[in-house]
Write a protein that holds these residues in place. Sequence first.
Motif, PDB file in Angstrom:
ATOM      1  N   GLN A  79       0.812  -1.215   0.000  1.00 37.34           N
ATOM      2  CA  GLN A  79       0.000   0.000   0.000  1.00 37.34           C
ATOM      3  C   GLN A  79       0.847   1.267   0.000  1.00 37.34           C
ATOM      4  OE1 GLN A  79      -3.549  -0.148   2.292  1.00 37.34           O
ATOM      5  NE2 GLN A  79      -4.036   2.008   2.038  1.00 37.34           N
ATOM      6  N   ALA A  94       0.929   3.902  -3.010  1.00 39.23           N
ATOM      7  CA  ALA A  94       0.638   5.311  -2.749  1.00 39.23           C
ATOM      8  C   ALA A  94       1.660   6.212  -3.424  1.00 39.23           C
ATOM      9  CB  ALA A  94       0.614   5.574  -1.242  1.00 39.23           C
ATOM     10  N   MET A 148       1.035   6.168  -6.976  1.00 41.21           N
ATOM     11  CA  MET A 148      -0.153   6.970  -7.229  1.00 41.21           C
ATOM     12  C   MET A 148       0.180   8.449  -7.410  1.00 41.21           C
ATOM     13  SD  MET A 148      -3.511   7.329  -4.790  1.00 41.21           S
ATOM     14  CE  MET A 148      -3.856   5.577  -4.795  1.00 41.21           C
ATOM     15  N   VAL A 168      -0.226  11.127  -0.127  1.00 39.64           N
ATOM     16  CA  VAL A 168       0.897  10.272  -0.515  1.00 39.64           C
ATOM     17  C   VAL A 168       2.073  10.468   0.437  1.00 39.64           C
ATOM     18  CG1 VAL A 168       2.661   9.912  -2.286  1.00 39.64           C
ATOM     19  CG2 VAL A 168       0.252  10.096  -2.948  1.00 39.64           C
ATOM     20  N   SER A 208       1.067   8.703   3.731  1.00 41.11           N
ATOM     21  CA  SER A 208       0.297   7.454   3.632  1.00 41.11           C
ATOM     22  C   SER A 208       0.802   6.377   4.579  1.00 41.11           C
ATOM     23  CB  SER A 208       0.318   6.944   2.187  1.00 41.11           C
ATOM     24  OG  SER A 208       1.646   6.708   1.754  1.00 41.11           O
ATOM     25  N   TYR A 252      -8.121   9.906  -1.771  1.00 40.38           N
ATOM     26  CA  TYR A 252      -6.985   9.004  -1.898  1.00 40.38           C
ATOM     27  C   TYR A 252      -6.805   8.120  -0.675  1.00 40.38           C
ATOM     28  CZ  TYR A 252      -5.955  10.998  -6.355  1.00 40.38           C
ATOM     29  OH  TYR A 252      -6.058  11.371  -7.667  1.00 40.38           O
ATOM     30  N   HIS A 264      -9.345   5.509  -1.987  1.00 40.08           N
ATOM     31  CA  HIS A 264      -9.041   4.790  -3.217  1.00 40.08           C
ATOM     32  C   HIS A 264      -7.750   3.984  -3.114  1.00 40.08           C
ATOM     33  CE1 HIS A 264      -9.634   3.784  -7.354  1.00 40.08           C
ATOM     34  NE2 HIS A 264      -8.432   4.217  -7.685  1.00 40.08           N
ATOM     35  N   ASN A 265      -6.757   4.493  -2.402  1.00 41.98           N
ATOM     36  CA  ASN A 265      -5.527   3.728  -2.203  1.00 41.98           C
ATOM     37  C   ASN A 265      -5.824   2.424  -1.469  1.00 41.98           C
ATOM     38  OD1 ASN A 265      -2.510   4.055  -0.247  1.00 41.98           O
ATOM     39  ND2 ASN A 265      -2.707   3.167  -2.280  1.00 41.98           N
ATOM     40  N   THR A 266      -6.746   2.475  -0.521  1.00 42.89           N
ATOM     41  CA  THR A 266      -7.160   1.262   0.193  1.00 42.89           C
ATOM     42  C   THR A 266      -7.839   0.277  -0.746  1.00 42.89           C
ATOM     43  OG1 THR A 266      -7.445   2.518   2.243  1.00 42.89           O
ATOM     44  CG2 THR A 266      -8.533   0.376   2.114  1.00 42.89           C
ATOM     45  N   GLN A 290      -7.534   0.096  -4.040  1.00 39.71           N
ATOM     46  CA  GLN A 290      -6.536  -0.415  -4.987  1.00 39.71           C
ATOM     47  C   GLN A 290      -5.729  -1.558  -4.375  1.00 39.71           C
ATOM     48  OE1 GLN A 290      -4.074   2.885  -6.220  1.00 39.71           O
ATOM     49  NE2 GLN A 290      -5.125   3.058  -8.176  1.00 39.71           N
ATOM     50  N   THR A 291      -5.303  -1.377  -3.145  1.00 39.20           N
ATOM     51  CA  THR A 291      -4.517  -2.415  -2.485  1.00 39.20           C
ATOM     52  C   THR A 291      -5.351  -3.670  -2.283  1.00 39.20           C
ATOM     53  OG1 THR A 291      -3.277  -0.681  -1.342  1.00 39.20           O
ATOM     54  CG2 THR A 291      -3.042  -2.918  -0.495  1.00 39.20           C
TER      55      THR A 291
END
Length: 410
Positions: A140, A144, A147, A276, A279, A327, A330-332, A334-335
């Motif tokens: 993650q 990030a 990202m 980012v 993160s 983010y 969404h980062n969560t 995506q992971t």
Amino acid sequence: MTTQDASFAATQGGHRRAILFLALASFAAAATTRVMDAVLPQMAVEFGVSIGSVAFVATAYAFAYGAFQLVFGPLGDRFGKFRVILFSCFGACAMTFACAFSTTLGQIAGARLLSGMMAAAIVPLAIAWVGDVVAHEDRQPILARFMSSQILGLLAGQIGGGVLGEFFGWRSAFLLIGSAYLFALVGMSYELRRNPAVVIVSEAGAGGMRHTLRVFAGLWRRPVVRFVLVMVSIEAFAMFGALTYVGASLHYRFGFDFASVGMYLAVYCFGGLFYVSQSRRMLARLGSQRLAFWGTVLVAGCYTVMALTPVHHLYVPAIAVMGVGFYMLHNTLQTMATQMAPDVRGSAVAIFATFYFLSQAVGVWLAGQVMDRWGVAPVFLTAAAMLLALGVLLLRFMPAELRVVAVRRG
């Protein structure tokens, strides 16, 4: 992960260099996705139509981008994700330049459709490729940082669409994005020749169309996959159905010129870059469930402020905080997508992106119809309610195998 995967993962120089070129390609893909936020009002003025009538130009890209994940995901598993991304980048570059030279709304929509189709492989397969070479517990924060290239692409698209459009016409923004694709294409071609180990082929990717259909059917039968796909569908429908019209709100409600719209929208990306930079610390403190939940709280609050405020000054902090919150969420997700089916990761991330972009396309179209009839406030308030509900679902029901737990400090 194959023996080839492991040997490449150990080659840290190749690892970092390949990620750099993939990040540049992702920068261009993100820029062409969000350039429409500032360009849509310009197109409506140039062609003498309403904002809702020109929304199909934005929808064309999102629809094609989402639908063709189902093509490129299995191809990435079978022939190598890096190689398929390179091919896709070539097509996206050509179609972005074609969009710049189109002279009718129909031509623009067609070029956007084809550019979305060809760009479909870039970000999802890049994310899946990172999943192949980075362990889950470290993934993650690395995603990030990866990202950040997409966020900078969003920034370039929104500022370029607004500022360049105001002074040089909206076509200049597409020329700039096409040039970014070209640089990425050259760098990736060089890397493929210098380091063939970037091509990682999954044994699960072998087989024809019948096998591909069985893979997708098998993915849908997994409860954890269904959960992630429903969550990302809600996120994309609500978030981008509203975000696409923030620029239109500034233009029509407050009389902003297009350069000012672009500058206002750009603070969204600065919010994302702040996430980012923080993160790893935020994930360690909150864990993935609470990180995603508080992200939805921030976004919902910001949409509510923009719906109800009678002044434009509150848009700047609201858009910036919304970038942080989105983010975090969404980062969560995506992971989670990289972990929900590790045996066919390219196909899994591809179907994740399909749901993400098709839901986004539907959300943008429906929000445009609502905005033409009742204004922007119902769009923003509906998005706020849906995103807050999404946060609660993630907090309560995220599968255990997808969670990254908080680190308790003594």
